[in-house]
Scaffold this motif. Sequence first.
Motif, short mmCIF file in Angstrom:
data_model
loop_
_atom_site.label_atom_id
_atom_site.label_comp_id
_atom_site.label_asym_id
_atom_site.label_seq_id
_atom_site.Cartn_x
_atom_site.Cartn_y
_atom_site.Cartn_z
N PRO A 197 0.80 -1.24 0.00
CA PRO A 197 0.00 0.00 0.00
C PRO A 197 0.83 1.29 0.00
CG PRO A 197 -1.06 -1.61 1.40
CD PRO A 197 0.27 -2.21 0.97
N ARG A 248 0.96 4.23 -3.03
CA ARG A 248 0.57 5.62 -2.79
C ARG A 248 1.68 6.62 -3.14
NH1 ARG A 248 -4.35 5.90 0.05
NH2 ARG A 248 -4.78 4.01 1.22
N PHE A 255 -4.65 8.85 12.05
CA PHE A 255 -5.87 8.08 12.28
C PHE A 255 -6.82 8.83 13.21
CE2 PHE A 255 -8.24 5.05 14.91
CZ PHE A 255 -8.99 4.44 13.92
N LEU A 299 -8.65 11.92 11.67
CA LEU A 299 -9.67 11.65 10.65
C LEU A 299 -11.04 11.58 11.32
CD1 LEU A 299 -8.01 8.91 8.40
CD2 LEU A 299 -8.12 11.37 8.02
N ASP A 323 -14.67 10.48 12.56
CA ASP A 323 -15.37 9.21 12.78
C ASP A 323 -16.54 9.10 11.81
OD1 ASP A 323 -13.76 8.20 14.73
OD2 ASP A 323 -15.03 8.82 16.41
N PRO A 324 -17.01 7.86 11.57
CA PRO A 324 -18.17 7.70 10.68
C PRO A 324 -19.37 8.49 11.19
CG PRO A 324 -17.15 5.57 11.12
CD PRO A 324 -16.48 6.57 12.02
N PRO A 325 -20.14 9.07 10.27
CA PRO A 325 -21.27 9.92 10.67
C PRO A 325 -22.53 9.12 10.99
CG PRO A 325 -21.08 9.89 8.28
CD PRO A 325 -19.98 9.01 8.81
N TRP A 326 -22.46 7.78 10.85
CA TRP A 326 -23.69 7.00 10.97
C TRP A 326 -23.97 6.55 12.39
CZ3 TRP A 326 -19.81 4.35 7.81
CH2 TRP A 326 -19.69 4.92 6.55
N GLU A 352 -27.46 6.70 14.00
CA GLU A 352 -28.52 5.78 13.62
C GLU A 352 -28.71 4.67 14.63
OE1 GLU A 352 -27.88 4.21 9.69
OE2 GLU A 352 -27.18 6.13 8.95
N VAL A 353 -27.69 4.45 15.45
CA VAL A 353 -27.71 3.27 16.34
C VAL A 353 -28.80 3.40 17.38
CG1 VAL A 353 -26.39 1.93 17.97
CG2 VAL A 353 -25.27 2.90 15.97
N MET A 399 -16.83 3.58 17.17
CA MET A 399 -16.80 4.41 15.96
C MET A 399 -15.37 4.55 15.40
SD MET A 399 -19.62 5.08 14.47
CE MET A 399 -20.28 3.51 14.95
N THR A 408 -14.66 1.36 13.72
CA THR A 408 -15.32 1.29 12.41
C THR A 408 -14.52 2.06 11.36
OG1 THR A 408 -17.44 1.13 13.52
CG2 THR A 408 -17.49 1.78 11.21
N LYS A 409 -14.03 3.23 11.77
CA LYS A 409 -13.17 4.02 10.88
C LYS A 409 -11.95 3.21 10.48
CE LYS A 409 -10.83 7.39 12.95
NZ LYS A 409 -10.49 8.68 13.56
N CYS A 410 -11.35 2.52 11.45
CA CYS A 410 -10.15 1.72 11.18
C CYS A 410 -10.48 0.57 10.22
CB CYS A 410 -9.59 1.19 12.49
SG CYS A 410 -8.07 0.28 12.26
N LEU A 418 -12.74 0.56 7.95
CA LEU A 418 -12.92 1.13 6.61
C LEU A 418 -11.58 1.50 5.98
CD1 LEU A 418 -16.12 3.30 7.13
CD2 LEU A 418 -15.91 1.05 6.04
N ASN A 453 -10.12 0.17 2.63
CA ASN A 453 -9.65 1.13 1.62
C ASN A 453 -8.30 0.73 1.06
OD1 ASN A 453 -7.77 3.71 1.28
ND2 ASN A 453 -9.79 4.29 0.59
N SER A 454 -7.35 0.35 1.95
CA SER A 454 -6.02 -0.07 1.49
C SER A 454 -6.10 -1.32 0.63
CB SER A 454 -5.10 -0.36 2.68
OG SER A 454 -4.81 0.81 3.38
N ARG A 494 -7.62 -0.57 -2.85
CA ARG A 494 -6.64 0.13 -3.68
C ARG A 494 -5.59 -0.81 -4.26
NH1 ARG A 494 -5.02 5.36 -3.96
NH2 ARG A 494 -2.90 4.55 -4.15
N LEU A 546 -21.28 -3.09 6.40
CA LEU A 546 -20.73 -2.71 7.70
C LEU A 546 -21.78 -2.96 8.75
CD1 LEU A 546 -18.21 -1.11 8.79
CD2 LEU A 546 -19.63 0.92 8.55
N LEU A 561 -25.62 -0.30 14.15
CA LEU A 561 -25.47 0.26 12.82
C LEU A 561 -25.34 -0.86 11.79
CD1 LEU A 561 -24.68 2.60 10.90
CD2 LEU A 561 -22.35 2.36 11.78
N HIS A 604 -24.90 -0.72 7.66
CA HIS A 604 -24.78 0.28 6.60
C HIS A 604 -24.08 -0.33 5.40
CE1 HIS A 604 -24.96 4.53 5.55
NE2 HIS A 604 -23.74 4.44 5.05
N ILE A 616 -21.93 0.66 2.04
CA ILE A 616 -21.16 1.79 1.52
C ILE A 616 -20.86 1.56 0.06
CG2 ILE A 616 -18.94 2.98 1.72
CD1 ILE A 616 -19.05 2.06 4.72
N ASP A 675 -20.39 6.91 -1.64
CA ASP A 675 -20.59 7.28 -0.24
C ASP A 675 -19.65 8.43 0.12
OD1 ASP A 675 -21.69 6.02 2.56
OD2 ASP A 675 -19.72 6.98 2.79
N TYR A 696 -18.76 9.88 2.97
CA TYR A 696 -17.81 9.68 4.08
C TYR A 696 -16.66 8.78 3.66
CZ TYR A 696 -15.66 8.07 8.35
OH TYR A 696 -14.73 7.74 9.31
N LEU A 698 -12.87 9.89 3.60
CA LEU A 698 -11.93 9.18 4.48
C LEU A 698 -10.73 8.70 3.68
CD1 LEU A 698 -11.73 8.07 7.48
CD2 LEU A 698 -12.53 5.90 6.51
#
Lengths: 246, 246
Positions: free
Chosen positions: A157, A161, A234, A237, A239-242, A245-246, B170, B173-175, B177, B181-182, B185, B196, B208, B210, B212, B216, B218, B222
């Motif tokens: 990765p 990049r 990290f 960045l 956090d997810p906006p969802w 919903e929980v 949260m 969850t970001k981690c 994603l 993502n890596s 790619r 998710l 949650l 969801h 994606i 999406d 977010y 991200l």
Amino acid sequence: MTYCLAMSLDQGLVFASDSRTNAGVDHVSTFRKMRVWEKPGDRVLVMLSAGNLAVTQFVSTLLDQGTKSDDPKKNILLAETMFDAARVVGSYVREVHGHDAKHLKEHGADFALSLIFGGQIKGEAPRLFMIYAAGNFIECGEDSPFIQIGETKYGKPILDRVVTRKLDLMPATKCALLSLNSTVRSNLTVGLPIDLLVYHKDEFKVGLHHTIGEDDPYFQKLGQMWGEGLRNLFQVLPDPPWGGEV
Amino acid sequence: MTYCLAMSLDQGLVFASDSRTNAGVDHVSTFRKMRVWEKPGDRVLVMLSAGNLAVTQFVSTLLDQGTKSDDPKKNILLAETMFDAARVVGSYVREVHGHDAKHLKEHGADFALSLIFGGQIKGEAPRLFMIYAAGNFIECGEDSPFIQIGETKYGKPILDRVVTRKLDLMPATKCALLSLNSTVRSNLTVGLPIDLLVYHKDEFKVGLHHTIGEDDPYFQKLGQMWGEGLRNLFQVLPDPPWGGEV
């Protein structure tokens, strides 16, 4: 396992390899996977190897012995082009295959080998090849500035990049070390010391050739700053906006 | 190929999976790899699957059909513990193996399957398992807060650096994603949409859930911020100090 990589850049070539060899968890050793042949003013040739250690050592020993031959088809120091030199390497790979593959198979072992072979011979630009167990090979093209062999995925990765042909040699070297750092962290069978070689285009001599051990202050600091930087990045960045919903 | 991961954290569980299925370059499709069984107030069970799609669909269909059975050895909704539920999944894996493996072998195909199975059943804490093609399984322990299946390596370095049991849901969850993502790619056979699911401990209902897609905002932002942040971090790290030796 092994991790080796090389980059072909506008300014020259960068080679890096780990030196961990393993055959089961109780037999982990250190063997160098980088070989260099240099004829100052005329050529620099570098080979990185992954696979069965007996096989790769056999090939590199044949290459060494071949440098005493008068036949340019056996002697990489007499080959007229990098393509011809890669053919010499491929022919030795086939010789070892003929010698060992059947016997390895009888013991349930594969003829496992992959090589990175690169350098520059006077009269042409630096070139970089990946040579397969079948003795055939591909050349690193304009769109693919790096080649990896062995345990390639953890460290890919960051290369994807950052590396383009325009990257300068020292930042490229830094990137190679970060790629190795990620691999060493995620896979115990890839380990230090790291052999590093930087070749400046049209110099026809080895540029930087450095071995990086556990206690190398730059490599330690680089790994530490990268790890801290990643964790900081990290954290900043969003956090997810969802979550709502929980 | 596939990439799925799950985390077992103090606050609950996080599951993420891609949905790219491929069988040769001209046959790339999207199939969901996440299945959820929910009995609000009593249990939430989640399964992520990698391997031969016919095999993994067969297993999940048997699991679905089993939910009509009165036998707790066939019905994951009646299993008393997550361990018992994992045994039910393992027994269906063995049933499919008995049904298909020989025929697959005749066509040169492996019985390829690996599953992540996790959730919480009233009366015990959330638990997370990795189930193998042989129908046996391991449980995610204190020291291993995440499990990956499929194309795991590209996305492992970020998990190794960031994930501990104490990480909030949260950020976790970001981690997850970023790990996806890596992988997306670096490997074209892993692709969006991403499924998710976040489960909050002791809630006994899906938190949650969801999906994606490519558009999406977010996930796009991200990935972009992570890429830019990595390149910036790379640039501020010091170059190797050995350049002067050249």
